[in-house]
Design an enzyme around this catalytic site. Structure first.
Site, PDB file in Angstrom:
ATOM      1  N   SER A 107     -12.727 -26.770   7.777  1.00 39.64           N
ATOM      2  CA  SER A 107     -13.388 -27.168   6.533  1.00 39.64           C
ATOM      3  C   SER A 107     -12.787 -28.467   6.027  1.00 39.64           C
ATOM      4  CB  SER A 107     -13.207 -26.085   5.463  1.00 39.64           C
ATOM      5  OG  SER A 107     -13.648 -26.536   4.194  1.00 39.64           O
TER       6      SER A 107
ATOM      7  N   TYR B  35      -8.728 -19.707   0.232  1.00 40.74           N
ATOM      8  CA  TYR B  35      -9.640 -20.254   1.236  1.00 40.74           C
ATOM      9  C   TYR B  35      -9.074 -21.534   1.847  1.00 40.74           C
ATOM     10  CZ  TYR B  35     -13.889 -22.301   3.246  1.00 40.74           C
ATOM     11  OH  TYR B  35     -14.805 -22.869   4.085  1.00 40.74           O
TER      12      TYR B  35
END
Length: 683
Positions: free
Chosen positions: A560, A573
């Site tokens: 990400s 996350y």
């Protein structure tokens, strides 16, 4: 309004007959055999009535034959070719001459068996490859047995390679035997004929079923001999576990010259054959019917150890047998090659037999691998029938070589389209039941890969498999990536389905968006268990399989932008994405010596089509940024340099860019797919 021309009634009946015959594997093998029908039609040029023949063209399968799979030829012109036939030494030239006999345009290219159908004086002809018929055709005293089985209604035709001369031979046999309804072709199959489509089909089935009954009633009860102690089938669970342990190694063996896809079979006829005393002798004789050994090679590789032999001993013995197999195959090629023979295509086996476990078959794609296994099962049935009433006596090795390295077969290979970038590659994608994973699965399959769709949601994974085209293109596995045993089972399923794994995409994940003080230890553990630990476990299992295959591989992490960008309310996350990003670097350094490349993709803001965003992450992030959830994608786009929204397909494109062959010297790389986020630029 339907603009398609109406099919001639005889051609319609031919298609229906072909479908019925091809639907039953007792009648013919997949893509084997051909059927024809003759009838009158008006010549659009002269207005005269002419006799035409519709015949199954080159390639295709009787059970699924379509109108475009038929070739239509003028019977008068086809039979006139007998006057210019230059003899058996030049009979291959006649195939090109068939083009001058075609009626109209379109349809399939005429096959090598066209002469058989056109020269035989019968309105309807079937040429089939039933196991029962080939068993008689490959028996040492096949001519005598054919006479015993059928009397004078079915005539023996000695072995001859398919072609124009065989057509002349069968035509002469029919003319000389007015009571005959067909013939057994030595080493090959059967041909039947009839005045009507119904009569032809009835005659074909009569020959096949009569041969079946003859073999059953006359045959010895144990044609493959007594059971070899220690070679009996392992229990089902143990058998499948050993097959999964051996599959990557065996695939690597079969892929030494070029990468192959695998298929595994452990049906009772295969296991019984391998348990019997005569299987080494019979396997060494190889297959006989041309359709068989074109797909199975001249003979299989057979492990000569009992079922319970230690796994490491099995591995060592397979490697030694493979070396010997390659040497023997090269010697076979050199014994029979002549000036002008096509170059040797590869010396690896297409069939590997492991007593107590089963059969591994290989091909350029899953269907080819599966069909190769089906053909060897046909060969086992043929051996059983021939040995039951006589002894199995396939055609001479030199004749097998003439067909395997036939220039007509070589020309057919040259006409095939170039393989796609990921042809013969096997990809396993986690979290592939929706969103980014689904898009990746679609892109990899479109580029030729077989895909293992791995997801916690069994229904979602199954739906994606159906979208991709079913079991020859993809399989679904239900897996929780936090469960070490489940990951092992998923890879076992993958290697049993396709032989191994070449490309793994770590995509499974969830997202929990909370400020630090609201983030619980459970939130943290769940994020890290699925993405950091899960990716580690998947990559470790992938490395084991790829190491056995000895052909390198690719591991791709869908990380990400958050792996390098410090955004608000996202500690669990983003930290686990940073963990994944560093796994890429660590594994790239460690696995590079094995030819395994490890790279990453850093997406950002994939809202549309994303399972994560639909599951609540979208609402949480929208609240953080103070925008409406339905406008979150637009919000993300506007904060980028390119002002473009990122979609799942864009991430899939990056995965293909890393694995499709153009970046063969790249490892340890992260590709941003974020439409340009300056704060996430890699340094």
């Amino acid at each position: 309004m339907n603009d398609q021309p109406r099919l001639h009634p005889e051609a319609e009946q031919l298609l229906a007959r072909s479908h019925r015959l091809g639907a039953d594997p007792r009648n013919t093998n997949y893509a084997g055999g051909n059927t024809s029908a003759k009838g009158s039609a008006t010549d659009p040029v002269t207005g005269d009535e002419v006799e035409l023949m519709w015949v199954k063209g080159s390639g295709g399968d009787l059970g699924t034959l379509r109108p475009e799979g038929l070739a239509a030829l003028r019977v008068d012109r086809l039979r006139a070719l007998s006057g210019v036939y230059p003899g058996v030494d030049r009979e291959d030239e006649m195939v090109a001459a068939f083009d001058y006999c075609l009626h109209g345009k379109g349809g399939a290219a005429p096959s090598i068996d066209t002469a058989m159908h056109g020269l035989v004086d019968a309105p309807h002809v079937d040429h089939l490859h039933p196991d029962s018929g080939i068993a008689l055709a490959c028996a040492a005293d096949g001519e005598k047995l054919t006479a015993e089985c059928f009397g004078d209604t079915v005539v023996w035709v000695p072995w001859r390679r398919p072609g124009f001369q065989l057509g002349l031979d069968i035509a002469a046999v029919k003319a000389a035997n007015p009571r005959a309804i067909g013939c057994v072709l030595g080493g090959h199959g059967i041909t039947a004929w009839g005045a009507t489509s119904e009569e032809c089909e009835r005659n074909s089935l009569h020959i096949i079923r009569t041969a079946e009954t003859f073999l059953a009633e006359r045959g010895a009860p144990e044609p493959f001999g007594p059971v070899l102690p220690g070679y009996e089938p392992l229990p089902a669970e143990q058998r499948r576990a050993r097959a999964a342990a051996l599959a990557p190694l065996i695939r690597g063996i079969a892929s030494t010259d070029r990468r192959q896809v695998g298929h595994f079979t452990d049906t009772e006829p295969v296991l019984d054959f391998l348990a019997r005393a005569e299987h080494p002798r019979l396997a060494a004789l190889g297959t006989s019917c041309p359709d068989h050994f074109l797909r199975t090679k001249v003979r299989p590789l057979v492990l000569d150890l009992p079922a319970g032999a230690p796994l490491e001993e099995v591995r060592e013995r397979l490697a030694a047998l493979h070396t010997a197999y390659r040497e023997e195959y090269r010697a076979y090629y050199e014994r029979h090659a002549v000036p002008g023979s096509p170059a040797m295509r590869g010396a690896d086996p297409a069939i590997v037999l492991v007593p107590g476990v089963g059969m591994f078959s290989f091909g350029k794609d899953k269907q080819t691998a599966r069909v190769a296994g089906e053909f060897y099962l046909n060969a086992v049935n043929v051996m059983r029938g021939a040995e039951a009433v006589s002894s199995y006596a396939p055609i001479e090795e030199s004749e097998k070589f003439r067909i395997e390295y036939w220039e007509l077969e070589e020309a057919k290979l040259r006409r095939m389209p170039a393989p796609k970038a990921l042809a013969a590659r096997v990809a396993l994608v986690t979290g592939a039941g929706s969103g980014i994973g689904r898009a990746i699965a679609h892109r990899l399959a479109a580029e030729g890969a077989c895909v293992v769709v791995a997801d916690l949601n069994a229904g979602g994974a199954a739906a994606v498999v159906e979208e991709l085209g079913g079991a020859d293109r993809a399989v679904a596995v239900t897996v929780d990536v936090t469960d070490e045993a489940a990951i092992g089972a998923a890879f076992d399923a993958a290697v049993l389905a396709f032989g191994g794994v070449d490309l793994v995409v770590n995509n499974a994940g969830i997202s929990i968006s909370k400020p630090l003080l609201e983030t619980t230890a459970r939130d943290w553990d769940l994020q890290h268990s699925i993405m950091a630990r899960g990716s580690f476990l998947v990559s470790r299992e992938a490395a084991r399989v790829m190491t056995d295959q000895k052909s390198g591989g690719d591991i791709v992490y869908i990380a990400s932008k958050n792996a390098v960008f410090a955004g608000p309310n996202n500690i669990a996350y983003s930290a686990t994405k940073a963990d994944q990003a560093h796994q890429v670097r660590l594994l790239a350094a460690e696995l590079g010596g094995l030819g395994i490349r490890v790279n990453g993709v850093n997406p950002d803001g994939v809202v549309r089509g994303s399972g994560i965003f639909a599951g609540g992450w979208g609402a949480e992030r929208a609240a953080v940024y103070g925008v409406e959830e339905e406008k979150l994608g637009e919000f993300y786009a506007q904060r980028t340099i390119l002002k473009r929204e990122v979609l799942p397909e864009h991430v899939a494109n990056a995965v293909f860019a890393l694995t499709g062959g153009e970046l063969s010297h790249t490892t340890g790389l992260h590709i941003p797919v974020d439409a340009g986020v300056a704060a996430a630029f890699l340094r």
